[in-house]
Enzyme design. Structure first.
Site, PDB file in Angstrom:
ATOM      1  N   SER A 165      41.753  40.486  49.526  1.00 54.34           N
ATOM      2  CA  SER A 165      40.224  41.197  49.210  1.00 54.34           C
ATOM      3  C   SER A 165      40.216  42.326  50.643  1.00 54.34           C
ATOM      4  O   SER A 165      40.365  42.066  51.662  1.00 54.34           O
ATOM      5  CB  SER A 165      39.259  40.222  49.332  1.00 54.34           C
ATOM      6  OG  SER A 165      38.106  40.896  49.358  1.00 54.34           O
ATOM      7  N   ALA A 166      39.872  43.552  50.259  1.00 54.11           N
ATOM      8  CA  ALA A 166      39.776  44.566  50.951  1.00 54.11           C
ATOM      9  C   ALA A 166      38.653  44.403  52.290  1.00 54.11           C
ATOM     10  O   ALA A 166      38.787  44.769  53.350  1.00 54.11           O
ATOM     11  CB  ALA A 166      39.342  45.915  50.641  1.00 54.11           C
ATOM     12  N   HIS A 167      37.413  43.767  52.052  1.00 54.94           N
ATOM     13  CA  HIS A 167      36.445  43.553  53.081  1.00 54.94           C
ATOM     14  C   HIS A 167      36.886  42.528  54.069  1.00 54.94           C
ATOM     15  O   HIS A 167      36.236  42.411  55.306  1.00 54.94           O
ATOM     16  CB  HIS A 167      35.015  43.179  52.410  1.00 54.94           C
ATOM     17  CG  HIS A 167      34.900  41.586  52.117  1.00 54.94           C
ATOM     18  ND1 HIS A 167      34.356  40.865  52.654  1.00 54.94           N
ATOM     19  CD2 HIS A 167      35.203  41.166  50.861  1.00 54.94           C
ATOM     20  CE1 HIS A 167      34.424  39.680  52.091  1.00 54.94           C
ATOM     21  NE2 HIS A 167      34.920  39.672  50.977  1.00 54.94           N
ATOM     22  N   ALA A 201      38.661  38.697  45.935  1.00 56.72           N
ATOM     23  CA  ALA A 201      39.858  37.600  46.167  1.00 56.72           C
ATOM     24  C   ALA A 201      39.233  36.330  45.132  1.00 56.72           C
ATOM     25  O   ALA A 201      39.993  35.732  44.546  1.00 56.72           O
ATOM     26  CB  ALA A 201      39.960  36.866  47.396  1.00 56.72           C
ATOM     27  N   THR A 202      37.790  36.264  44.983  1.00 52.96           N
ATOM     28  CA  THR A 202      37.294  35.315  44.138  1.00 52.96           C
ATOM     29  C   THR A 202      37.856  35.626  42.718  1.00 52.96           C
ATOM     30  O   THR A 202      38.256  34.867  41.924  1.00 52.96           O
ATOM     31  CB  THR A 202      35.933  35.406  44.116  1.00 52.96           C
ATOM     32  OG1 THR A 202      35.542  34.876  45.576  1.00 52.96           O
ATOM     33  CG2 THR A 202      35.166  34.374  43.293  1.00 52.96           C
ATOM     34  N   GLN A 215      42.653  35.834  53.951  1.00 55.84           N
ATOM     35  CA  GLN A 215      42.480  35.918  55.560  1.00 55.84           C
ATOM     36  C   GLN A 215      43.828  36.217  56.259  1.00 55.84           C
ATOM     37  O   GLN A 215      43.664  36.586  57.291  1.00 55.84           O
ATOM     38  CB  GLN A 215      42.007  34.485  55.799  1.00 55.84           C
ATOM     39  CG  GLN A 215      40.559  34.188  55.524  1.00 55.84           C
ATOM     40  CD  GLN A 215      39.511  34.926  56.158  1.00 55.84           C
ATOM     41  OE1 GLN A 215      39.642  35.461  57.117  1.00 55.84           O
ATOM     42  NE2 GLN A 215      38.328  34.728  55.275  1.00 55.84           N
ATOM     43  N   CYS A 268      30.492  30.910  51.833  1.00 53.31           N
ATOM     44  CA  CYS A 268      30.154  30.263  50.496  1.00 53.31           C
ATOM     45  C   CYS A 268      29.508  28.944  50.435  1.00 53.31           C
ATOM     46  O   CYS A 268      29.536  28.347  49.419  1.00 53.31           O
ATOM     47  CB  CYS A 268      31.291  30.610  49.444  1.00 53.31           C
ATOM     48  SG  CYS A 268      32.210  32.274  49.849  1.00 53.31           S
ATOM     49  N   THR A 326      36.070  49.685  33.989  1.00 48.85           N
ATOM     50  CA  THR A 326      36.304  51.082  34.714  1.00 48.85           C
ATOM     51  C   THR A 326      36.744  50.876  36.147  1.00 48.85           C
ATOM     52  O   THR A 326      36.146  50.119  36.809  1.00 48.85           O
ATOM     53  CB  THR A 326      35.116  52.005  34.637  1.00 48.85           C
ATOM     54  OG1 THR A 326      34.765  52.056  33.345  1.00 48.85           O
ATOM     55  CG2 THR A 326      35.307  53.396  35.445  1.00 48.85           C
ATOM     56  N   ASN A 359      40.336  30.154  56.053  1.00 46.68           N
ATOM     57  CA  ASN A 359      39.149  30.861  56.517  1.00 46.68           C
ATOM     58  C   ASN A 359      38.354  30.001  57.519  1.00 46.68           C
ATOM     59  O   ASN A 359      37.486  30.888  58.074  1.00 46.68           O
ATOM     60  CB  ASN A 359      38.229  31.313  55.138  1.00 46.68           C
ATOM     61  CG  ASN A 359      37.826  29.985  54.608  1.00 46.68           C
ATOM     62  OD1 ASN A 359      38.770  29.423  54.035  1.00 46.68           O
ATOM     63  ND2 ASN A 359      36.579  29.729  54.382  1.00 46.68           N
TER      64      ASN A 359
HETATM   65  C1  LIG Z   1      40.186  32.366  51.910  1.00 46.75           C
HETATM   66  C2  LIG Z   1      39.371  32.921  50.748  1.00 46.75           C
HETATM   67  N1  LIG Z   1      39.444  33.326  49.563  1.00 46.75           N
HETATM   68  C3  LIG Z   1      38.572  33.948  48.981  1.00 46.75           C
HETATM   69  C4  LIG Z   1      37.495  34.628  49.466  1.00 46.75           C
HETATM   70  C5  LIG Z   1      36.466  35.148  48.610  1.00 46.75           C
HETATM   71  O1  LIG Z   1      36.670  36.551  48.683  1.00 46.75           O
HETATM   72  P1  LIG Z   1      36.111  37.868  48.153  1.00 46.75           P
HETATM   73  O2  LIG Z   1      34.756  37.982  48.929  1.00 46.75           O
HETATM   74  O3  LIG Z   1      36.637  39.066  48.110  1.00 46.75           O
HETATM   75  O4  LIG Z   1      35.573  37.281  46.526  1.00 46.75           O
HETATM   76  C6  LIG Z   1      37.245  34.404  50.860  1.00 46.75           C
HETATM   77  C7  LIG Z   1      36.063  35.081  51.432  1.00 46.75           C
HETATM   78  O5  LIG Z   1      35.205  34.488  51.771  1.00 46.75           O
HETATM   79  C8  LIG Z   1      38.086  33.564  51.877  1.00 46.75           C
HETATM   80  O6  LIG Z   1      38.147  33.685  53.077  1.00 46.75           O
END
Ligand SMILES: Cc1ncc(COP(=O)(O)O)c(C=O)c1O
Length: 382
Positions: free
Chosen positions: A205-207, A74-75, A185, A329, A243, A157
């Site tokens: 984001s998958a994780h 997502a970042t 989220q 973060c 890739t 989040n």
């Molecule tokens: C709302 C939100 N945006 C972005 C991110 C960042 O995602 P990624 O770890 O996939 O870069 C997070 C994860 O901490 C998140 O909670």
């Protein structure tokens, strides 16, 4: 999971589901082709796996496969959406220079916006209401012909509140303003159809939904022009060079399929467990809930404990609970989200984010409530 630790930090990340690991397995070594190498069978097989995953993911989000740009998470998706749109506007000679967000966005949105604010754009960070939700009148008042982009996350989040995306999308659409939504989220946790909500750019984001770390995507509404932010190849329609990580893409598709299959049942079960935890916390007295209770992610609870030192509280709880006081973060700084809601630095530090997940049991919530009670009683006694 570490033995003896109850994992309640599912907003930071979720464990990769076993079925997802199994789906990825053949794509690490057995089928090692590069999907861009279309002159031999291994490459073609890899390309087919990527395109199958792409169409499954797009279908789940009611979008066209070509609208998906795979990236590392997502970042990166947020950076591509925000900086890519701004650069495309500059290059096309467009005159819109104003960017709008909520001050409670994740840093993965705030930082690219701040970067642009130092490069010819103007950033307006709107304060949310005390419950964490956007004030739609304030937002509407900030919209004009100069606004290029509104970026508002789907689910916070830290406090789990769900923003009124349909209403925001409608306000933007009426004025030709682009609407970006960080749905890291939300996807896999609540029903989600970006186009129906008027979202032009969607990051996920998958994780965050039991998939692998290091893979996510940006969904781009057809017709939106972005300037690439990673150069070095023509992958992903020239928007993201590099890739493609076939196993991770296969894993993303599998994780989303599984998440959508149990989304409703999971939300119901975790919502009931979350409510038990909240009732038990409330019964201790001097415990406030951060953020509106509804609309909110069912697996989120964020509380502020009055009359205790936050550092001491977290130190005690972390002996048995994997929890956090805010975003993974934020490097220990008191949460900017909670401070935007009006909490002091001390109150923000004495706040706890609980993120329940697929594996969370009633016994774990019972134990978490017991520990909370014991730690708060100890600290208040002095
Ligand atoms: C709302 C939100 N945006 C972005 C991110 C960042 O995602 P990624 O770890 O996939 O870069 C997070 C994860 O901490 C998140 O909670």
């Amino acid at each position: 999971m570490a033995p003896g630790v109850i994992y309640l930090d599912h907003h930071a990340t979720t464990p990769c589901e076993r079925e997802v690991v199994e789906a990825m397995a053949p794509w690490w070594s057995e089928h090692c082709g590069n999907p861009a190498s279309r002159l031999h069978r291994p490459g073609l097989e890899a390309a087919a796996a990527v395109e199958l995953a792409r169409s499954q993911i797009a279908h789940a989000l009611a979008a066209e496969p070509e609208a998906l740009v795979f990236c590392s998470g997502a970042t990166e998706a947020n950076n591509l959406a925000i900086k890519g749109l701004a650069e495309a506007e500059l290059r096309s000679g467009g005159a819109r220079r104003r960017l709008i967000c909520l001050s409670t966005e994740h840093r993965a949105v705030l930082d690219p916006l701040r970067y642009l604010a130092g490069h010819g754009f103007e950033l307006i960070c709107l304060q949310p209401q005390a419950d964490g939700l956007v004030d739609l009148e304030v937002l509407e008042g900030a919209l004009s012909d100069e606004v290029l982009l509104v970026s508002v996350m789907a689910a916070n989040n830290e406090i789990g509140v769900l923003q009124p995306l349909g209403a925001i999308g409608a306000l933007c659409r009426q004025r030709g303003i682009h609407f970006h939504c960080d749905a890291a989220q939300a996807v896999g946790h609540i029903p989600f159809q970006p186009a129906a909500l008027g979202i032009d750019l969607l990051s996920f984001s998958a994780h965050k939904f039991y998939g692998p770390k290091g893979i996510g995507a940006l969904l781009v509404r057809p017709g939106i022009k972005l300037a690439p932010q990673t150069h070095g190849g023509s992958q992903e329609h020239g928007l993201r060079a590099g890739t493609l990580p076939v196993p991770l893409i296969v894993g993303l598709a599998k994780a989303l399929e599984l998440a959508l299959a149990d989304q409703g049942e999971r939300a119901e079960r975790l919502g009931a467990l979350r409510d038990v935890l909240w009732q038990r916390a409330q019964a201790l007295g001097g415990v406030l809930r951060n953020g509106a209770m509804a609309p909110r992610l069912a697996h989120n609870l964020n509380i502020c404990v009055e009359g205790v030192d936050g550092t001491a509280l977290h130190r005690l709880l972390r002996r048995e609970l994997a929890i956090s006081s805010g975003s993974a973060c934020s490097r220990g700084e008191p949460s900017h989200v909670l401070q935007a809601l009006g909490l002091s630095r001390q109150q923000a530090a004495a706040s706890i984010r609980f993120g329940l997940g697929r594996s969370t049991t009633a016994a774990e919530i019972e134990r978490a409530a017991e520990l909370l009670s014991a730690c708060i009683t100890d600290l208040r006694r002095g």
